[in-house]
Scaffold this motif. Sequence first.
Motif, short mmCIF file in Angstrom:
data_model
loop_
_atom_site.label_atom_id
_atom_site.label_comp_id
_atom_site.label_asym_id
_atom_site.label_seq_id
_atom_site.Cartn_x
_atom_site.Cartn_y
_atom_site.Cartn_z
N LEU A 292 0.84 -1.20 0.00
CA LEU A 292 0.00 0.00 0.00
C LEU A 292 0.88 1.25 0.00
CD1 LEU A 292 -2.74 -1.11 2.55
CD2 LEU A 292 -3.12 -0.60 0.12
N GLY A 293 1.98 1.19 0.74
CA GLY A 293 2.90 2.32 0.74
C GLY A 293 3.52 2.54 -0.62
N ALA A 294 3.85 1.44 -1.30
CA ALA A 294 4.44 1.55 -2.64
C ALA A 294 3.47 2.17 -3.64
CB ALA A 294 4.89 0.17 -3.11
N GLN A 295 2.17 2.00 -3.38
CA GLN A 295 1.16 2.59 -4.25
C GLN A 295 1.04 4.09 -4.05
OE1 GLN A 295 -0.73 1.26 -6.61
NE2 GLN A 295 -1.31 -0.83 -6.14
N GLY A 296 1.54 4.59 -2.90
CA GLY A 296 1.44 6.01 -2.62
C GLY A 296 0.54 6.34 -1.45
N LEU A 297 0.03 5.32 -0.76
CA LEU A 297 -0.79 5.53 0.43
C LEU A 297 0.09 5.50 1.67
CD1 LEU A 297 -3.78 3.24 -0.60
CD2 LEU A 297 -3.79 5.75 -0.53
N THR A 298 -0.47 5.89 2.81
CA THR A 298 0.33 5.98 4.04
C THR A 298 -0.33 5.20 5.18
OG1 THR A 298 -0.78 8.07 4.57
CG2 THR A 298 1.37 8.19 3.47
N PRO A 299 -0.28 3.87 5.13
CA PRO A 299 -0.84 3.09 6.24
C PRO A 299 -0.05 3.32 7.52
CG PRO A 299 0.41 1.67 4.76
CD PRO A 299 0.33 3.01 4.09
N ILE A 300 -0.75 3.23 8.65
CA ILE A 300 -0.11 3.38 9.96
C ILE A 300 0.46 2.02 10.38
CG2 ILE A 300 -0.61 3.73 12.42
CD1 ILE A 300 -2.49 5.94 11.67
N PRO A 301 1.67 1.98 10.93
CA PRO A 301 2.23 0.69 11.41
C PRO A 301 1.27 0.04 12.40
CG PRO A 301 3.93 2.38 11.39
CD PRO A 301 2.64 3.08 11.08
N SER A 302 1.02 -1.26 12.22
CA SER A 302 0.02 -1.98 13.00
C SER A 302 0.62 -3.14 13.77
CB SER A 302 -1.08 -2.52 12.06
OG SER A 302 -1.97 -3.37 12.75
N SER A 303 0.10 -3.35 14.98
CA SER A 303 0.49 -4.52 15.78
C SER A 303 -0.64 -5.54 15.85
CB SER A 303 0.87 -4.06 17.20
OG SER A 303 2.01 -3.25 17.18
N ALA A 304 -1.64 -5.40 15.00
CA ALA A 304 -2.80 -6.29 15.02
C ALA A 304 -2.86 -7.06 13.70
CB ALA A 304 -4.07 -5.49 15.25
N ASN A 305 -4.01 -7.66 13.39
CA ASN A 305 -4.15 -8.41 12.15
C ASN A 305 -4.93 -7.60 11.12
OD1 ASN A 305 -6.68 -8.68 13.46
ND2 ASN A 305 -7.10 -10.61 12.38
N PHE A 306 -4.64 -6.33 11.06
CA PHE A 306 -5.26 -5.44 10.08
C PHE A 306 -4.35 -4.24 9.86
CE2 PHE A 306 -7.14 -4.79 14.29
CZ PHE A 306 -6.78 -3.47 14.55
N VAL A 307 -4.68 -3.50 8.82
CA VAL A 307 -3.92 -2.30 8.46
C VAL A 307 -4.90 -1.13 8.42
CG1 VAL A 307 -2.63 -1.17 6.60
CG2 VAL A 307 -2.14 -3.55 7.20
N TRP A 308 -4.45 0.02 8.89
CA TRP A 308 -5.29 1.22 8.95
C TRP A 308 -4.77 2.28 7.99
CZ3 TRP A 308 -9.79 3.09 10.59
CH2 TRP A 308 -9.95 4.45 10.85
N LEU A 309 -5.69 2.78 7.14
CA LEU A 309 -5.37 3.87 6.23
C LEU A 309 -6.09 5.12 6.72
CD1 LEU A 309 -5.79 2.16 2.73
CD2 LEU A 309 -3.64 2.91 3.78
N PRO A 310 -5.38 6.14 7.20
CA PRO A 310 -6.02 7.36 7.69
C PRO A 310 -6.41 8.28 6.54
CG PRO A 310 -3.65 7.54 7.96
CD PRO A 310 -3.91 6.17 7.38
N LEU A 311 -7.55 7.99 5.92
CA LEU A 311 -7.95 8.68 4.70
C LEU A 311 -8.94 9.82 4.94
CD1 LEU A 311 -8.31 5.60 2.32
CD2 LEU A 311 -6.43 7.25 2.42
N GLY A 312 -9.36 10.02 6.19
CA GLY A 312 -10.27 11.12 6.49
C GLY A 312 -11.54 11.07 5.66
N GLY A 313 -11.86 12.18 5.01
CA GLY A 313 -13.09 12.28 4.23
C GLY A 313 -13.12 11.43 2.98
#
Length: 360
Positions: A292-313
């Motif tokens: 996802l980062g390579a695509q140009g998005l900025t996921p938050i580092p996760s310690s769970a079994n999911f990834v979070w994208l802070p995309l707001g609106g």
Amino acid sequence: MTPHQAEQVSFDNTELDKFAAYRSDGATPDAPDILDLSNNELMLPPLPAVAESLHRSGLRVNLYPDPAARFLKANLARHFGAEPAETVVGPGSGGVLQQLLLVLAGRGDEVLYAWPGFDAYPLLVAVTGATGVPVPLTATGEHDLPELLGRVTSRTRAVILCSPHNPTGRRIPRDTLREFLAALPPRVAAIVDQAYMEFDEEEDPHDLGLIREYPNVVLLRTFSKAYGLAGLRVGYAFASAEIALRARKTVIPFSVTHSGEQAAVTSLAQGEELARRLAHVRRLRADLHADLGAQGLTPIPSSANFVWLPLGGESDRFAEAALRAGVLVRSYSGDGVRISVGTEEAHRRVLIAAKEFLSV
């Protein structure tokens, strides 16, 4: 009009009236080929020993389970080094949380929690008659611990801390958590929701030191996530003997089924298999984050079994693109998108959605 007709029953819980039933309006896949990454489920079949346990226990569905799930409670205590008197079991961590809140809070009280968060928190608090107080996360998806402390009043009865946090995957470092607990009034319970802790390389599930140091702390856990038993509804908690005793009185009778109890106990003995699965999920999580980062998005580092994208609106727009690509993700409108770790095929579809999303 008869007197009976004139006297209507009043169900007075103004807090509960604010909410709809849990996920009653949530999105569900409307086609069999849609891959669901919206529920943080483990996308792997049951471990072989657990599958065999389910086959055997399935032949006993004509009989009631043990209402106290004593076999499970004893095995949990032995496995994690707790006392049986410090152990609570129930139908998933959500069910155990409800048990705890019913004995910790009531009408006129307040319960604090970070937001966005597990969307059952507000409803479960409202069932008790208490008022939920959501406290916004920081810009980086962390608990705002100073703000949570600042919101504690004479009415506060409990604070729910989810680490790793749902939906951002951020963890509260142990030293930081201890500082918070030391500053929290002892009369306020701290419920540490550890539903995803097994996916966090920094945490040791056998470390129950917090409930020894702080009698107001509860460690809330589940077999739904890392152990992959979401459909069986088995959760548990460790707490002081006083809190645990009261919480056990609020459990719905027979809510932990015999199949669930047996599968959970069998799961505890599968340490090596579990470790391999956790390593597999962590590898897929790292790959998804990097892709996802390579695509140009900025996921938050996760310690769970999911990834979070802070995309707001833009969160809903990403979720719509994902659905067109054949995958269901969870949008928290105005905040971000949570994507469960799934299969490589599901991740491929997520990346197709990301490409479409960024091309507009």
